[in-house]
Design a protein around this motif. Structure first.
Motif, PDB file in Angstrom:
ATOM      1  N   TYR A  16       2.345   0.059  -0.781  1.00 23.69           N
ATOM      2  CA  TYR A  16       0.752   0.618   0.730  1.00 23.69           C
ATOM      3  C   TYR A  16      -0.605  -0.091   0.165  1.00 23.69           C
ATOM      4  N   THR A  17      -1.266  -0.589   2.253  1.00 19.55           N
ATOM      5  CA  THR A  17      -2.516  -1.028   1.893  1.00 19.55           C
ATOM      6  C   THR A  17      -3.545  -0.902   2.176  1.00 19.55           C
ATOM      7  N   ALA A  18      -4.485  -0.653   2.171  1.00 21.44           N
ATOM      8  CA  ALA A  18      -5.830  -0.026   3.177  1.00 21.44           C
ATOM      9  C   ALA A  18      -7.413  -1.472   2.681  1.00 21.44           C
ATOM     10  N   ASP A  19      -7.775  -0.822   4.095  1.00 21.48           N
ATOM     11  CA  ASP A  19      -9.340  -1.650   3.546  1.00 21.48           C
ATOM     12  C   ASP A  19      -9.278  -3.539   3.941  1.00 21.48           C
ATOM     13  N   ASP A  36      -3.048  -0.134  -2.763  1.00 24.16           N
ATOM     14  CA  ASP A  36      -3.074   1.772  -2.887  1.00 24.16           C
ATOM     15  C   ASP A  36      -1.796   2.313  -3.892  1.00 24.16           C
ATOM     16  N   LEU A  37      -2.312   2.558  -5.028  1.00 22.70           N
ATOM     17  CA  LEU A  37      -0.439   2.422  -5.786  1.00 22.70           C
ATOM     18  C   LEU A  37      -0.110   4.496  -4.951  1.00 22.70           C
ATOM     19  N   GLN A  49      -8.384   9.151  -7.128  1.00 18.86           N
ATOM     20  CA  GLN A  49      -7.616   8.771  -5.972  1.00 18.86           C
ATOM     21  C   GLN A  49      -7.238   7.920  -5.885  1.00 18.86           C
ATOM     22  N   TYR A  50      -7.933   6.613  -5.710  1.00 13.85           N
ATOM     23  CA  TYR A  50      -7.693   5.684  -4.952  1.00 13.85           C
ATOM     24  C   TYR A  50      -8.096   4.432  -6.474  1.00 13.85           C
ATOM     25  N   ARG A 304      -1.995   4.225   1.636  1.00 14.19           N
ATOM     26  CA  ARG A 304      -2.432   3.636   3.468  1.00 14.19           C
ATOM     27  C   ARG A 304      -1.622   2.562   3.644  1.00 14.19           C
ATOM     28  N   SER A 305      -2.007   2.121   4.862  1.00 13.21           N
ATOM     29  CA  SER A 305      -1.225   1.085   5.591  1.00 13.21           C
ATOM     30  C   SER A 305      -1.990   0.099   6.271  1.00 13.21           C
TER      31      SER A 305
END
Ligand code: FUB
Length: 326
Positions: A16-19, A36-37, A49-50, A304-305
């Motif tokens: 999962y990846t974000a930002d 993201d974990l 949660q982040y 997130r993606s």
């Protein structure tokens, strides 16, 4: 390595990846996302949660090539000053060096901004002993301007702690401004020539409406919340950011990197998931918006993606609003 990326689909699915902070380095696209974990820990307005612990750098030769995950580029255990929550990073190139700018909580639980360096865009990065003196809050975005001056834009409300710095020092229980008062941030600081310190005290950026009046804290459809990004188009500075509680990506324009910026409109309508965070980059002759949503996890806010889509300017320099499609 994963398949060729398609517009509006996760560019990788194995993590999962974000930002996403996207840059063109050495003729290729490099993306610096949060990683993201998966966990079942607390989920609250403080952003617990982040709980991210490391960064992976992604790259692609172009949009017809597979996305490469270069593996762990920096882990919190290798950052002497940081304790947890490696949030939205950015990268910059100067002095024959690649710089990774990132926020994390220090050992007192206060968000600070750190720098790590590498000779390669994909890392691995080596973190400095201490965070940037005088830094605070989250979401650094660095612009190296055409005159080689570099600016760090940063800040984020709520879990990002920006409200707590209104007096210049950290006040644990500080509230945000009244709804009728000017909104906070983002904040700008010019970086020193070696990119490791601030040249001067960070200053609040003013975002104004078409009449020159500052956007107010109660104007949640337009005021800054987090996730600042600055790019240049036709000689003007475009500051874009998330409105947080109203979940849009919006932008404002200035002739000066320090503002004031005039609010112009919406870039992306709300995505699936609470947060929205992006970058804007020119690659070859087109412009792209990199963003994230939570569609791959079925709407879990902290899973997130990263996705991308083409971005279009009108002749007058305004940006066409992109309607989010899941
Ligand atoms: O990814 C953690 C935080 O969520 C970022 O720092 C914010 O911009 C929001 O996307």
């Amino acid at each position: 390595m994963t398949n060729t990326p398609k517009q509006n689909e996760p560019i990788v699915k194995h993590i999962y990846t974000a930002d996403p902070s996207a840059h063109v380095f050495e003729g290729k696209l490099y993306i610096y996302p949060s990683h993201d974990l998966e966990h079942d820990g607390p989920d609250n307005d403080n952003g617990d949660q982040y709980a991210m612990e490391d960064y992976h750098v992604l790259s692609m030769d172009d949009f017809n090539s597979p996305v490469v995950d270069h593996g762990e580029a920096l882990h919190v255990k290798d950052v002497p000053w940081a304790s947890k929550q490696m949030w939205a990073p950015d990268a910059a190139y100067k002095n024959d060096t690649y710089y990774l700018f990132f926020p994390a909580r220090d050992h007192d639980g206060i968000f600070r901004i750190g720098v790590a360096t590498s000779k390669r865009p994909e890392g691995p990065f080596t973190a400095k002993e201490s965070y940037i003196p005088g830094s605070f809050s989250i979401d650094p975005a660095v612009l190296v301007d055409d005159d080689n001056k570099a600016y760090c834009y940063f800040g984020g409300l709520w879990g990002g702690q920006l409200e707590k710095w209104q007096t210049g020092t950290f006040v644990e229980d500080a509230e945000g401004p009244a709804e009728t008062a000017p909104a906070l941030g983002p904040v700008i600081a010019e970086l020193s020539d070696d990119m490791l310190t601030f040249k001067s005290e960070p200053q609040d950026i003013s975002i104004v409406d078409e009449n020159g009046n500052p956007l107010l804290a109660g104007d949640e459809e337009r005021r800054f919340f987090e996730g600042a990004w600055v790019h240049k188009y036709n000689g003007l500075y475009y500051l874009s950011y998330s409105t947080g509680t109203t979940h849009s990506l919006v932008y404002a324009v200035s002739e000066n990197p320090q503002g004031p910026f005039e609010y112009k409109g919406k870039i992306l309508t709300p995505v699936l998931g609470w947060t929205t965070h992006h970058s804007i980059v020119q690659f070859q002759d087109k412009w792209y918006l990199f963003y994230h949503d939570a569609s791959l996890s079925g709407g879990v806010n902290h899973k997130r993606s990263v996705k991308f889509t083409e971005l279009t300017y009108n002749e007058d320099g305004t940006i066409q609003t992109i309607e989010y499609q899941e």
